[in-house]
Design a protein around this motif. Structure first.
Motif, PDB file in Angstrom:
ATOM      1  N   ASN A   2      60.658 127.310  76.306  1.00  0.00           N
ATOM      2  CA  ASN A   2      59.255 127.495  76.626  1.00  0.00           C
ATOM      3  C   ASN A   2      58.683 126.199  77.200  1.00  0.00           C
ATOM      4  N   ASN A   4      55.852 125.015  76.872  1.00  0.00           N
ATOM      5  CA  ASN A   4      55.027 124.319  75.881  1.00  0.00           C
ATOM      6  C   ASN A   4      55.817 123.346  75.019  1.00  0.00           C
ATOM      7  N   ASP A 222      55.931 130.575  82.070  1.00  0.00           N
ATOM      8  CA  ASP A 222      55.989 130.229  80.651  1.00  0.00           C
ATOM      9  C   ASP A 222      57.369 129.752  80.231  1.00  0.00           C
ATOM     10  N   THR A 223      58.374 130.211  80.947  1.00  0.00           N
ATOM     11  CA  THR A 223      59.754 129.872  80.616  1.00  0.00           C
ATOM     12  C   THR A 223      60.310 128.904  81.654  1.00  0.00           C
ATOM     13  N   LYS A 308      54.115 118.883  80.242  1.00  0.00           N
ATOM     14  CA  LYS A 308      54.635 120.167  80.727  1.00  0.00           C
ATOM     15  C   LYS A 308      55.067 120.126  82.193  1.00  0.00           C
TER      16      LYS A 308
END
Length: 348
Positions: A2, A4, A222-223, A308
């Motif tokens: 992820n 995040n 997101d990935t 990120k």
């Protein structure tokens, strides 16, 4: 993975707004990728951390004054273009603001040639995503001279202060113009410091990677594995290829200065075994994240990157995500300066 997992808290006050007066006076966080040990030094400590026989690889791209401020030809409304990549002839890939109002067919004017004529005209000929536009320029004279006259340095959006000296957003060895952003790890070097390293027996080689759209694009997935990098142009000379072959054969470390140098070296390593390395050029969209095994790069000098970002993922691939997150937390706690004009980190 992820995205995040590569996030961290960064107080805005730690984002460096201006360069230091002395390029070599920044701080240096050191991270031993084998032990995880962290050290806190000054940048000039790098001379002790590099060994005779090590090969330092620098990106000698030169930043274009790629930010153009102008108006729409029909309404006079203000517009901005950021030149990213020359496609063919006078067609360029750009980022345009305000993107929603700049559709195909819209004409733009830049500068004043007198009698109501612009120095530089542009027409948007195609639209891309997230503000990207293909633009065709029309002008009299030499385009690079007009760009030097009209353009501004394309500082990242997190830098709010005006840069009085353009050359402080160039490395001292910048040579081949074509980048939309500086390879910022190289901003710490002076010619004198490079000479000091050479006298010690550190070999110094150069690659070219013109920094483009990937630098300005946040990750929109997101990935991690879903992300696609934008292609950027690179060149490797025969002189540097020979230097790399000799370094690997002789057991010396290859030290990349900046993520752009690291990505170029690993792109070349995917094309050739080190014994067969030779001059080459092309486009790279290599995306390096944890799980990647480095083939040429042994150590990396880099700045501190955005949360990120693909660059945090690259350094995490080299040193391990947990070690990088721990090092970044320590950098925040000790108030290191972040991003383009910030402090440096040496992963070895």
């Amino acid at each position: 993975m992820n995205v995040n997992e590569f996030d961290f808290e960064l107080p805005e006050r730690l984002i460096a707004q201006t360069p230091l007066a002395d390029r070599t006076s920044s701080r240096l966080l050191t991270l031993n990728k084998a032990t995880g040990d962290i050290g806190h030094e000054r940048f000039t400590k790098l001379a002790e951390l590099l060994n005779p026989g090590d090969t330092l690889i620098l990106n000698d791209t030169r930043v274009m004054p790629a930010r153009l401020l102008g108006v729409k030809a029909d309404t006079g409304a203000k517009v901005e273009l950021l030149l990213l990549k020359q496609l063919e002839g006078d067609r360029w890939e750009t980022l345009a603001k305000p993107g929603k109002r700049l559709r195909a067919g819209v004409k733009l004017n830049f500068g004043d040639a007198g009698e109501g004529r612009p120095l530089l005209e542009a027409e948007i000929v195609a639209e891309g995503e997230q503000g990207a536009r293909i633009v065709e320029f029309r002008y009299e004279g030499i385009f690079n001279e007009l760009l030097d006259r009209l353009g501004e340095m394309p500082l990242p959006p997190y830098i709010k202060e005006r840069l009085d000296d353009r050359e402080r957003y160039q490395t001292v060895y910048a040579k081949h113009e074509g980048s939309a952003a500086a390879p910022t790890a190289g901003l710490h070097f002076t010619k004198e410091f490079l000479d000091e390293l050479a006298r010690k027996g550190v070999r110094i080689g150069y690659i070219t990677l013109h920094v483009g759209l990937g630098t300005f694009r946040p990750m929109s997935v997101d990935t991690v594995e879903e992300h696609t990098m934008h292609a950027e142009y690179y060149e490797l000379s025969e002189e540097t290829a020979a230097m790399l072959r000799e370094a690997k054969a002789g057991g010396g470390r290859i030290v990349a200065v900046g993520t752009t140098s690291a990505r170029t070296l690993e792109t070349v390593a995917a094309r050739y075994a080190y014994e067969e390395l030779r001059a080459c050029s092309g486009w790279t969209d290599i995306f390096i994240f944890p799980g990647y095994e480095f083939k040429l790069v042994d150590a990396l000098l880099t700045n501190f990157h955005l949360p990120k970002s693909t660059l945090v993922m690259l350094v995490s691939a080299l040193a391990g995500r947990s070690a990088i997150m721990r090092a970044y937390k320590e950098a925040v706690d000790r108030e290191y300066r972040f991003f383009s004009f910030g402090d440096a980190m040496f992963i070895y």
